[in-house]
Design a protein around this motif. Structure first.
Motif, short mmCIF file in Angstrom:
data_model
loop_
_atom_site.label_atom_id
_atom_site.label_comp_id
_atom_site.label_asym_id
_atom_site.label_seq_id
_atom_site.Cartn_x
_atom_site.Cartn_y
_atom_site.Cartn_z
N MET A 1 0.83 -1.17 0.00
CA MET A 1 0.00 0.00 0.00
C MET A 1 0.88 1.24 0.00
N SER A 2 0.72 2.07 -0.99
CA SER A 2 1.55 3.25 -1.09
C SER A 2 1.09 4.34 -0.14
N ASN A 3 -0.19 4.60 -0.05
CA ASN A 3 -0.73 5.58 0.88
C ASN A 3 -1.27 4.84 2.10
N THR A 4 -0.63 5.05 3.23
CA THR A 4 -1.05 4.37 4.44
C THR A 4 -2.36 4.99 4.93
N PRO A 5 -3.40 4.18 5.07
CA PRO A 5 -4.69 4.72 5.52
C PRO A 5 -4.68 5.05 7.01
N THR A 6 -5.55 5.96 7.38
CA THR A 6 -5.74 6.29 8.78
C THR A 6 -6.51 5.16 9.46
N ILE A 7 -6.06 4.76 10.62
CA ILE A 7 -6.72 3.69 11.37
C ILE A 7 -7.52 4.34 12.50
N PRO A 8 -8.84 4.25 12.46
CA PRO A 8 -9.65 4.79 13.56
C PRO A 8 -9.41 4.00 14.85
N ALA A 9 -9.62 4.66 15.98
CA ALA A 9 -9.43 4.00 17.28
C ALA A 9 -10.30 2.75 17.39
N GLU A 10 -11.52 2.81 16.89
CA GLU A 10 -12.42 1.66 16.96
C GLU A 10 -11.85 0.46 16.20
N THR A 11 -11.29 0.71 15.03
CA THR A 11 -10.69 -0.37 14.25
C THR A 11 -9.50 -0.96 14.99
N ALA A 12 -8.68 -0.12 15.59
CA ALA A 12 -7.53 -0.61 16.37
C ALA A 12 -8.02 -1.49 17.52
N ARG A 13 -9.07 -1.06 18.22
CA ARG A 13 -9.60 -1.86 19.33
C ARG A 13 -10.12 -3.21 18.84
N HIS A 14 -10.76 -3.22 17.69
CA HIS A 14 -11.30 -4.48 17.15
C HIS A 14 -10.18 -5.44 16.78
N VAL A 15 -9.16 -4.93 16.11
CA VAL A 15 -8.03 -5.79 15.72
C VAL A 15 -7.31 -6.31 16.96
N LEU A 16 -7.10 -5.46 17.94
CA LEU A 16 -6.46 -5.91 19.19
C LEU A 16 -7.26 -7.03 19.83
N ALA A 17 -8.57 -6.91 19.84
CA ALA A 17 -9.41 -7.95 20.46
C ALA A 17 -9.28 -9.27 19.71
N VAL A 18 -9.34 -9.22 18.40
CA VAL A 18 -9.27 -10.45 17.61
C VAL A 18 -7.90 -11.12 17.78
N PHE A 19 -6.85 -10.30 17.95
CA PHE A 19 -5.50 -10.84 18.13
C PHE A 19 -5.19 -11.17 19.59
N GLY A 20 -6.17 -10.96 20.50
CA GLY A 20 -5.99 -11.35 21.90
C GLY A 20 -5.20 -10.37 22.74
N HIS A 21 -5.27 -9.08 22.40
CA HIS A 21 -4.52 -8.07 23.14
C HIS A 21 -5.44 -7.00 23.72
N GLY A 22 -6.51 -7.43 24.34
CA GLY A 22 -7.46 -6.47 24.91
C GLY A 22 -8.41 -5.98 23.84
N GLY A 23 -8.65 -4.69 23.82
CA GLY A 23 -9.53 -4.13 22.82
C GLY A 23 -10.99 -4.45 23.07
N VAL A 24 -11.78 -4.27 22.05
CA VAL A 24 -13.22 -4.49 22.12
C VAL A 24 -13.61 -5.38 20.95
N ARG A 25 -14.29 -6.47 21.24
CA ARG A 25 -14.69 -7.40 20.18
C ARG A 25 -15.61 -6.70 19.19
N PRO A 26 -15.32 -6.88 17.91
CA PRO A 26 -16.22 -6.35 16.89
C PRO A 26 -17.44 -7.27 16.76
N GLY A 27 -18.37 -6.88 15.94
CA GLY A 27 -19.50 -7.76 15.64
C GLY A 27 -19.02 -8.94 14.81
N ARG A 28 -19.95 -9.81 14.49
CA ARG A 28 -19.61 -11.04 13.77
C ARG A 28 -18.92 -10.76 12.43
N PHE A 29 -19.47 -9.81 11.66
CA PHE A 29 -18.86 -9.48 10.38
C PHE A 29 -17.44 -8.96 10.57
N GLY A 30 -17.27 -8.04 11.50
CA GLY A 30 -15.95 -7.47 11.75
C GLY A 30 -14.93 -8.51 12.17
#
Length: 82
Positions: A1-30
């Motif tokens: 990716m040439s232009n790095t996209p902005t990561i919203p705080a909510e997205t960061a929390r969802h990814v952290l949760a899925v990877f087992g590092h706290g955060g907030v679980r996203p919905g099923r689709f997420g």
């Protein structure tokens, strides 16, 4: 990716949760989307980035950056922008 996209705080929390590092679980689709991106090869990850740039960048950071989890934690807590 040439232009790095902005990561919203909510997205960061969802990814952290899925990877087992706290955060907030996203919905099923997420959760399924993050898992799909995490399991994709580089070609398919690039395709997913076209539709889901922030999610793909956050997963890439979590998987491949040495300090990716720390960066995502900072974004999730509002201490950093990405």
């Amino acid at each position: 990716m040439s232009n790095t996209p902005t990561i919203p705080a909510e997205t960061a929390r969802h990814v952290l949760a899925v990877f087992g590092h706290g955060g907030v679980r996203p919905g099923r689709f997420g959760e399924q989307l993050i898992s799909l991106i995490a399991g994709a090869d580089l070609q398919n990850m690039a395709r997913l980035a076209d539709a889901f740039p922030a999610e793909t960048e956050a997963v890439r950071m979590a998987q491949y950056d040495n300090d990716g989890i720390a960066k995502l934690q900072a974004i999730a807590a509002g201490r950093a922008a990405a």
